[in-house]
Write a protein that holds these residues in place. Sequence first.
Motif, short mmCIF file in Angstrom:
data_model
loop_
_atom_site.label_atom_id
_atom_site.label_comp_id
_atom_site.label_asym_id
_atom_site.label_seq_id
_atom_site.Cartn_x
_atom_site.Cartn_y
_atom_site.Cartn_z
N LEU A 30 -12.21 -25.28 -68.46
CA LEU A 30 -12.10 -26.42 -67.56
C LEU A 30 -11.24 -26.11 -66.34
O LEU A 30 -10.71 -27.02 -65.69
CB LEU A 30 -11.53 -27.62 -68.33
CG LEU A 30 -12.43 -28.14 -69.45
CD1 LEU A 30 -11.72 -29.20 -70.27
CD2 LEU A 30 -13.73 -28.67 -68.88
N SER A 31 -11.10 -24.84 -66.03
CA SER A 31 -10.35 -24.45 -64.84
C SER A 31 -10.93 -25.14 -63.61
O SER A 31 -12.14 -25.21 -63.41
CB SER A 31 -10.42 -22.93 -64.66
OG SER A 31 -9.73 -22.53 -63.49
N GLY A 32 -10.05 -25.68 -62.78
CA GLY A 32 -10.48 -26.39 -61.59
C GLY A 32 -10.54 -27.89 -61.77
O GLY A 32 -10.71 -28.63 -60.80
N THR A 33 -10.36 -28.37 -63.02
CA THR A 33 -10.30 -29.80 -63.29
C THR A 33 -8.84 -30.19 -63.49
O THR A 33 -7.92 -29.40 -63.25
CB THR A 33 -11.10 -30.15 -64.55
OG1 THR A 33 -10.40 -29.66 -65.71
CG2 THR A 33 -12.50 -29.53 -64.51
N SER A 34 -8.61 -31.40 -63.99
CA SER A 34 -7.25 -31.85 -64.25
C SER A 34 -6.76 -31.51 -65.65
O SER A 34 -5.71 -32.00 -66.08
CB SER A 34 -7.14 -33.36 -64.02
OG SER A 34 -7.27 -33.65 -62.65
N ALA A 35 -7.50 -30.69 -66.38
CA ALA A 35 -6.97 -30.14 -67.63
C ALA A 35 -5.84 -29.17 -67.29
O ALA A 35 -5.87 -28.51 -66.25
CB ALA A 35 -8.06 -29.41 -68.40
N THR A 36 -4.83 -29.12 -68.14
CA THR A 36 -3.76 -28.17 -67.93
C THR A 36 -4.34 -26.76 -67.81
O THR A 36 -5.17 -26.35 -68.63
CB THR A 36 -2.77 -28.21 -69.10
OG1 THR A 36 -2.33 -29.56 -69.30
CG2 THR A 36 -1.56 -27.33 -68.82
N GLN A 37 -3.92 -26.03 -66.80
CA GLN A 37 -4.51 -24.72 -66.54
C GLN A 37 -3.85 -23.62 -67.36
O GLN A 37 -2.64 -23.56 -67.51
CB GLN A 37 -4.39 -24.39 -65.05
CG GLN A 37 -5.14 -25.37 -64.16
CD GLN A 37 -6.64 -25.34 -64.41
OE1 GLN A 37 -7.35 -24.46 -63.92
NE2 GLN A 37 -7.15 -26.30 -65.15
N VAL A 38 -4.70 -22.75 -67.90
CA VAL A 38 -4.24 -21.63 -68.72
C VAL A 38 -4.25 -20.36 -67.89
O VAL A 38 -5.22 -20.06 -67.21
CB VAL A 38 -5.16 -21.45 -69.95
CG1 VAL A 38 -4.80 -20.20 -70.73
CG2 VAL A 38 -5.06 -22.66 -70.86
N PHE A 39 -3.15 -19.61 -67.95
CA PHE A 39 -3.07 -18.34 -67.25
C PHE A 39 -3.28 -17.15 -68.18
O PHE A 39 -3.75 -16.11 -67.77
CB PHE A 39 -1.71 -18.21 -66.56
CG PHE A 39 -1.42 -19.29 -65.56
CD1 PHE A 39 -2.39 -19.74 -64.69
CD2 PHE A 39 -0.16 -19.87 -65.50
CE1 PHE A 39 -2.14 -20.74 -63.77
CE2 PHE A 39 0.12 -20.86 -64.57
CZ PHE A 39 -0.87 -21.30 -63.71
#
Length: 358
Positions: free
Chosen positions: A68-77
């Motif tokens: 879900l990168s690019g949405t308002s889900a917390t982003q994982v690196f």
Amino acid sequence: MDHDIHDVIDGRYKLLEVVGQGGHGVVYRALDQKRGAHVAVKCLHPEFASDPAFKARMRREARAMGALSGTSATQVFAFSEAPDGTLYIVMEFLKGRDLETTLRHMEAQNQRLPLDRLKELFRPIVDTLEAAHARGIVHRDLKPANIFVLETDPDGPSSTRSNGSPEYKNGPASVSPLLKSDPPWAIGDSNPPASGDDASSGPQIYAGAASRGCVRLLDFGLVKVMQADPLTREGAIPGSPSYIAPEVWKGRPQEIDHRIDIYSLGAVLFRALAGRVPFMGASRVDILLAAARGPRPSLHALRPDLPPEVDAWVAQALAITPEARFQDVRALWGALEPLLDRVARAPDGAARSGPVPP
């Protein structure tokens, strides 16, 4: 292994302070020494790190957020297992407070979110859930405590996601206009990325995705990927009582689909508008009986400034059977937003934040 403040995970992430903890893990604010940025590092407790079920659940959480990168889900690196056996996820570090805290503070003063603010907070959540459901991902634990309200808009100049580090500002959290193919560690694959790998190669959901907004959707630890075998055992009840769809109480995870998130989102919106959860009780059983058998509550009675038609919205959003509900989050939001806009067009409507009638 257990970690102390100032320990360095995997030779890269220096732990600075504990910012959250639960029965299965601890979340730290940490310094990414390679990039000079503050990040959040979620570590599984040692007693669970060797358990295949817990490892699979954490891996699924990381993949869901990466997808879900690019949405308002917390982003994982990054997501990996350190040489000492520590299983960890590296995520954007957030500043602000959760919606539960915000609502409790306002309710104590007999106030409600201004409608313009409510729309600002929930539009990105709807976008994110729509993207998740399109990929067969069900959150399963939507509640105000899992919606995090940022201090500032992260897409503006004062980003909170990386403590100002330029290396993260256009990295994993950036929005791409293209839908990329899944990386090697995406949903369905059994191998996490190598130590220190970034999640920036993850798919960027939806061409023309909306701004990530001023909120983050947290805690995909109960996430269900509909194409995968369920991790929740038969008889287990995931989620939080006041926001659980009636079918979840059956404890048969194979029957759960995205419509439980639609119910939960309706319950969260009801709470934000009414200042109370839709169904209350002294115990989980009381809440279950009210949600599964009782009449749907009148939001108009609690908020007479809202149009009477809002009760029909509640009846469909919180319908007992999934088939009677809105069938997607966009339909749920699309039916509510015009009702809120009607109030906003009235004198002082958009500015109303309280007090409201008891």
